[in-house]
Design a protein around this motif. Structure first.
Motif, mmCIF file in Angstrom:
data_model
loop_
_atom_site.group_PDB
_atom_site.id
_atom_site.type_symbol
_atom_site.label_atom_id
_atom_site.label_comp_id
_atom_site.label_asym_id
_atom_site.label_seq_id
_atom_site.Cartn_x
_atom_site.Cartn_y
_atom_site.Cartn_z
ATOM 1 N N PRO A 52 50.320 33.154 28.249
ATOM 2 C CA PRO A 52 51.543 32.580 28.115
ATOM 3 C C PRO A 52 51.704 31.537 29.288
ATOM 4 N N GLU A 53 52.938 30.845 28.274
ATOM 5 C CA GLU A 53 52.869 28.787 30.229
ATOM 6 C C GLU A 53 53.270 29.817 30.995
ATOM 7 N N SER A 54 52.571 29.546 32.498
ATOM 8 C CA SER A 54 52.444 30.116 33.491
ATOM 9 C C SER A 54 53.669 29.088 34.819
ATOM 10 N N ASP A 55 54.804 29.483 35.212
ATOM 11 C CA ASP A 55 55.254 29.182 35.881
ATOM 12 C C ASP A 55 54.486 29.124 37.108
ATOM 13 N N ASP A 56 54.135 29.393 37.830
ATOM 14 C CA ASP A 56 52.909 29.195 39.135
ATOM 15 C C ASP A 56 52.045 28.568 38.531
ATOM 16 N N ASP A 57 52.578 26.649 39.464
ATOM 17 C CA ASP A 57 50.949 25.833 39.366
ATOM 18 C C ASP A 57 50.076 26.096 40.456
ATOM 19 N N ASP A 58 50.603 27.168 41.029
ATOM 20 C CA ASP A 58 49.419 27.105 42.713
ATOM 21 C C ASP A 58 48.184 28.083 42.369
ATOM 22 N N SER A 59 48.589 29.077 41.755
ATOM 23 C CA SER A 59 47.287 29.521 40.813
ATOM 24 C C SER A 59 46.535 29.607 39.182
ATOM 25 N N GLU A 60 47.113 27.995 39.159
ATOM 26 C CA GLU A 60 46.175 27.509 37.306
ATOM 27 C C GLU A 60 44.944 27.118 37.249
ATOM 28 N N GLU A 61 44.326 26.885 38.657
ATOM 29 C CA GLU A 61 43.262 27.245 38.404
ATOM 30 C C GLU A 61 42.786 27.947 38.423
ATOM 31 N N ASP A 62 42.999 29.156 39.374
ATOM 32 C CA ASP A 62 42.176 30.607 38.922
ATOM 33 C C ASP A 62 42.427 31.591 38.025
ATOM 34 N N SER A 63 43.986 30.640 37.497
ATOM 35 C CA SER A 63 43.864 31.347 36.567
ATOM 36 C C SER A 63 42.789 30.684 34.891
ATOM 37 N N LEU A 64 42.797 29.266 35.282
ATOM 38 C CA LEU A 64 42.088 29.342 33.997
ATOM 39 C C LEU A 64 40.045 29.615 34.510
ATOM 40 N N MET A 65 39.759 29.528 35.839
ATOM 41 C CA MET A 65 38.435 30.199 35.802
ATOM 42 C C MET A 65 38.353 31.582 35.828
ATOM 43 N N MET A 66 39.578 32.587 35.786
ATOM 44 C CA MET A 66 39.754 33.380 35.324
ATOM 45 C C MET A 66 39.638 34.084 33.814
ATOM 46 N N ARG A 67 40.461 32.786 33.328
ATOM 47 C CA ARG A 67 40.718 33.314 31.421
ATOM 48 C C ARG A 67 38.439 33.055 30.567
ATOM 49 N N LEU A 68 38.395 31.554 32.042
ATOM 50 C CA LEU A 68 36.722 31.149 31.019
ATOM 51 C C LEU A 68 36.256 32.632 31.143
ATOM 52 N N PHE A 69 35.811 33.367 33.169
ATOM 53 C CA PHE A 69 34.666 33.906 32.503
ATOM 54 C C PHE A 69 34.883 35.485 31.860
ATOM 55 N N LEU A 70 36.619 35.934 31.886
ATOM 56 C CA LEU A 70 37.162 36.837 30.606
ATOM 57 C C LEU A 70 36.035 36.648 29.345
ATOM 58 N N ASP A 71 36.895 35.114 29.206
ATOM 59 C CA ASP A 71 36.058 34.926 27.551
ATOM 60 C C ASP A 71 35.032 34.603 27.468
ATOM 61 N N PHE A 72 34.283 34.526 28.303
ATOM 62 C CA PHE A 72 32.676 34.067 28.515
ATOM 63 C C PHE A 72 32.502 36.145 28.228
ATOM 64 N N ALA A 73 32.739 36.709 29.262
ATOM 65 C CA ALA A 73 32.585 38.255 29.585
ATOM 66 C C ALA A 73 32.507 38.600 27.922
ATOM 67 N N MET A 74 33.635 38.734 27.937
ATOM 68 C CA MET A 74 33.910 39.211 25.664
ATOM 69 C C MET A 74 33.006 38.499 24.770
ATOM 70 N N THR A 75 32.672 37.034 24.847
ATOM 71 C CA THR A 75 31.965 37.048 24.115
ATOM 72 C C THR A 75 30.417 37.397 24.261
ATOM 73 N N GLU A 76 30.154 37.541 25.314
ATOM 74 C CA GLU A 76 28.730 38.035 25.272
ATOM 75 C C GLU A 76 29.653 39.580 25.259
ATOM 76 N N ALA A 77 29.879 40.391 24.940
ATOM 77 C CA ALA A 77 29.741 41.881 24.762
ATOM 78 C C ALA A 77 29.735 41.439 23.914
ATOM 79 N N LEU A 78 31.040 41.205 23.016
ATOM 80 C CA LEU A 78 30.641 41.093 21.628
ATOM 81 C C LEU A 78 29.467 40.659 20.325
ATOM 82 N N LYS A 79 28.332 39.872 21.294
ATOM 83 C CA LYS A 79 27.813 39.291 21.177
ATOM 84 C C LYS A 79 26.162 40.706 21.110
ATOM 85 N N ASN A 80 26.236 40.580 22.169
ATOM 86 C CA ASN A 80 25.272 42.100 22.297
ATOM 87 C C ASN A 80 26.033 43.186 22.054
ATOM 88 N N ASN A 81 26.706 43.356 21.723
ATOM 89 C CA ASN A 81 27.827 44.829 21.131
ATOM 90 C C ASN A 81 27.132 46.238 21.411
#
Length: 111
Positions: A52-81
Motif C-alpha cells: 500500500p502507498e504510505s502517507d508517512d514519509d518520515d518512516s519510509e526508509e525504515d519501512s523500506l528496510m523492514m520490507r527488504l529484511f522481511l523479503d529476505f527472511a521469507m525467501t531464505e525460509a522458503l528456499k531452506n524449507n
C-alpha cells in the motif's frame, strides 16, 4: 473477513493480468491503487506482494528496510524449507516468556 480470494486471468490492454474480486478491496481498502510484485516459488505456487502507498514519509526508509529484511527472511525460509506453522503451544510459551516484563515509559509525568 476472508483470508483468501479467487482470482482469474484477464486481458488488460495489451497485457494479461489477474482480476481481484470487489470483496478484496472492500475488506482491504489499503491495497486500492497499490503496487507490488509476484514471485514464482514453484511451477504451481507464487506469492503476491502488494504494498500500500504510505502517507508517512518520515518512516519510509525504515519501512523500506523492514520490507527488504522481511523479503529476505521469507525467501531464505522458503528456499531452506524452514517454515513451520505457529502453534498454540508456541503462543503459550511466548506469553509465558513476556508475562512478567514491565515496560518503562519514555515520557516523564508531571507532578
Amino acid at each position: 473477513m476472508s483470508n483468501s480470494y479467487r482470482i482469474r486471468s484477464t486481458k488488460i490492454g495489451n497485457s494479461t493480468g489477474f482480476r481481484l474480486p470487489a470483496d478484496f478491496y472492500r475488506e482491504h481498502p489499503q491495497f486500492t491503487n497499490a503496487s507490488g510484485w509476484i514471485e514464482v516459488l514453484s511451477p504451481d505456487t507464487a506469492i503476491l506482494r502488494i504494498i500500500p502507498e504510505s502517507d508517512d514519509d518520515d518512516s519510509e526508509e525504515d519501512s523500506l528496510m523492514m520490507r527488504l529484511f522481511l523479503d529476505f527472511a521469507m525467501t531464505e525460509a522458503l528456499k531452506n524449507n524452514t517454515l513451520v506453522p505457529y502453534t498454540a503451544e508456541m503462543s503459550k510459551a511466548a506469553r509465558e516468556l513476556i508475562e512478567s516484563v514491565e515496560l518503562e515509559s519514555d515520557s516523564q509525568e508531571d507532578g
